[in-house]
Design an enzyme around this catalytic site. Structure first.
Site, PDB file in Angstrom:
ATOM      1  N   GLN A 197       0.901  -1.147   0.052  1.00 22.71           N
ATOM      2  CA  GLN A 197      -0.128   0.104  -0.125  1.00 22.71           C
ATOM      3  C   GLN A 197       0.897   1.304   0.063  1.00 22.71           C
ATOM      4  OE1 GLN A 197      -3.621  -0.492  -0.401  1.00 22.71           O
ATOM      5  NE2 GLN A 197      -2.588  -2.254  -0.954  1.00 22.71           N
TER       6      GLN A 197
ATOM      7  N   HIS B  93       1.717   2.805  -3.298  1.00 25.65           N
ATOM      8  CA  HIS B  93       0.605   3.684  -4.286  1.00 25.65           C
ATOM      9  C   HIS B  93       1.027   5.033  -4.372  1.00 25.65           C
ATOM     10  CE1 HIS B  93      -2.899   0.990  -5.341  1.00 25.65           C
ATOM     11  NE2 HIS B  93      -2.645   0.365  -4.189  1.00 25.65           N
TER      12      HIS B  93
ATOM     13  N   GLU C 182      -9.263   1.215   5.310  1.00 29.72           N
ATOM     14  CA  GLU C 182      -9.807   0.746   3.954  1.00 29.72           C
ATOM     15  C   GLU C 182      -9.528  -0.857   3.955  1.00 29.72           C
ATOM     16  OE1 GLU C 182      -8.979   1.467  -0.832  1.00 29.72           O
ATOM     17  OE2 GLU C 182      -7.259   2.095   0.813  1.00 29.72           O
ATOM     18  N   HIS C 183      -8.498  -1.118   4.256  1.00 29.42           N
ATOM     19  CA  HIS C 183      -8.156  -2.612   4.384  1.00 29.42           C
ATOM     20  C   HIS C 183      -7.633  -3.192   5.496  1.00 29.42           C
ATOM     21  CE1 HIS C 183      -6.886  -1.259   0.046  1.00 29.42           C
ATOM     22  NE2 HIS C 183      -7.414  -2.085  -0.276  1.00 29.42           N
TER      23      HIS C 183
ATOM     24  N   ASP D 148      -7.506  -6.977  -4.044  1.00 26.28           N
ATOM     25  CA  ASP D 148      -7.345  -6.057  -5.130  1.00 26.28           C
ATOM     26  C   ASP D 148      -7.687  -6.567  -6.472  1.00 26.28           C
ATOM     27  OD1 ASP D 148      -6.606  -4.036  -3.485  1.00 26.28           O
ATOM     28  OD2 ASP D 148      -4.369  -3.919  -3.792  1.00 26.28           O
TER      29      ASP D 148
ATOM     30  N   HIS E  41     -52.444  18.301   4.175  1.00 25.24           N
ATOM     31  CA  HIS E  41     -52.504  16.821   4.568  1.00 25.24           C
ATOM     32  C   HIS E  41     -53.672  16.528   5.052  1.00 25.24           C
ATOM     33  CE1 HIS E  41     -48.345  17.849   3.757  1.00 25.24           C
ATOM     34  NE2 HIS E  41     -47.828  16.582   3.895  1.00 25.24           N
TER      35      HIS E  41
END
Length: 431
Positions: free
Chosen positions: A253, A256, A321-322, A355, A414
């Site tokens: 990661q 990235h 996230e992970h 992934d 109403h």
């Protein structure tokens, strides 16, 4: 890589992670200007921005099927087979998410819910620093399984470079409406529509900070999946875990981009030391070591805690996230997990398999948004309508209380809509 041993140090690091998701006001101003320009000038603005940012002047934004086929044919057989395998698994997984319309009857009539796919969606696929054919599959398959009939896909081609692997993925999905534009201008074109690009109902897919901000700003005009930020991984491990695997997954990661976050939380001081050493060894051989090193330095941490409960308290605060669990009995930790985009149990459930080929979607909530967002799925491409079909007797059974509630809220119209029906003595609709 930060070494954290106290609650105070963790709190400091947590504040750093939170600030990572803050938007720069200058970027916000730039994106706002881009959106307004495309809304007002349409194709002309998209063309100018594509020339400015991607270094290419386009007469037509759309990639022909012949061009897609031509570039897709350039990939080797091994890659194509891997892509097909991933496609099969993602397709099978997402079919499990399909929802159906339902209804039930009670003494007052029929109530239910109608499920319908969205009419038209836009998929965004990054194509700048890196190109991601896997993202084509993750975005497209979920929409197709949901039953979306019109899918437009935008992928930038900086300096005119078309990525064969992305084209192969597009061809495999069968999507034919493909535009070679990117950035905030692509989001604007899909949201507002232009002379040559028909507007969509929802936009999904990851992108850089400009894309993320553009999606945030067009929400309301269209729906969006989520606001994706830099990648994240958090690993919880005990003394039984393999430090080589942990270091490799943290680096997967970190490479990235410089804003990615890689965190290990462990109850073992010995494991923390081993992972620190292993990170240095593996980092030296990494192709993208400068990026990974910057990421680990700014947003990486090894946290040693005194209990499993404390570890998962930190996990749920970060809402990663992970989330990888490398403990002796990882399944036993599931009740402790409240917030995570994707959960990987055991040392062989490597995040990288998720992934690409495991089957679940890799478009996941980041920046702590796993507290309220879910992974991209078939449910993102449907809409639900409530169904109410009352008999006259059913109406009468509910009318008095409804009229009272409306009157209490001061909504005369109403209440009147109930009253006129209660006073109607015609025989039609008796039941």
């Amino acid at each position: 890589m930060r070494q954290i041993r106290s609650e105070y140090e963790f709190n400091e690091f947590y504040e750093v992670l939170k600030r990572r998701g803050e938007f720069d006001v200058e970027i916000l101003a730039t994106v706002t200007k881009i959106l307004q320009g495309v809304k007002e000038r349409g194709d002309a603005e998209v063309r100018e921005l594509t020339r400015l940012f991607d270094g290419i002047t386009l007469d037509s934004f759309r990639l022909s099927q012949d061009t897609v086929d031509e570039y897709a044919a350039r990939v080797d057989d091994a890659f194509l087979e891997a892509l097909k395998m991933a496609h099969r698994r993602i397709n099978v997984y997402h079919h499990k998410q399909v929802e159906s319309s339902w209804n039930f009857s009670d003494s007052h009539g029929v109530l239910g819910q109608v499920i319908r796919p969205l009419r038209r969606v836009g998929l965004y696929v990054p194509g700048g620093k890196a190109a991601y054919p896997s993202t084509v599959l993750m975005n497209a398959i979920a929409a197709q399984v949901a039953g979306v009939r019109e899918i437009a896909l935008c992928v930038p081609t900086p300096h005119g470079e078309i990525n064969p692997h992305v084209m192969a993925a597009i061809k495999l999905t069968g999507i034919t409406e493909v535009y070679r534009i990117g950035g905030a201008q692509a989001i604007a074109a899909m949201a507002f529509g232009t002379e040559s690009i028909k507007g969509v109902d929802k936009i999904v897919g990851p992108g850089n900070i400009y894309v993320a901000l553009a999606k945030k700003l067009v929400f309301g005009t269209v729906d969006i999946d989520m606001i994706a930020g830099p990648s994240e991984i958090l690993i919880v491990a005990d003394q039984s875990a393999n430090p080589v695997f942990i270091a490799a997954d943290l680096l997967s990661q970190a490479e990235h981009d410089e804003m990615a976050s890689s965190v290990l939380i462990t109850t073992s001081e010995a494991l923390a030391q081993s992972v620190t050493e292993e990170l240095q060894r593996q980092l030296a051989a990494l192709t993208r070591k400068e990026i990974a090193s910057a990421s680990l330095s700014a947003f990486g941490a090894i946290v040693v805690v005194d209990s499993t409960e404390r570890a998962f308290d930190y996990v749920n605060r970060i809402a990663p996230e992970h989330l990888e669990i490398m403990t002796e009995e990882p399944e036993h930790t599931l009740p402790l997990i409240q917030n995570a985009g994707a959960i990987f149990l055991g040392q062989w459930s490597a995040e990288v398999i998720g992934d690409y080929a495991a089957g679940p979607n890799h478009t996941l909530p980041t920046g702590g948004s796993a507290r309220f967002f879910s992974p991209l799925g078939v449910y993102d491409f449907i809409k639900r309508s409530s169904l109410i079909n009352l008999s006259r007797n059913g109406f009468n059974a509910l009318a008095a209380e409804t009229q009272l509630l409306a009157q209490t809220e001061g909504l005369q119209g109403h209440a009147n809509a109930v009253r006129v029906r209660r006073e109607d003595i015609s025989p039609e609709g008796n039941g």
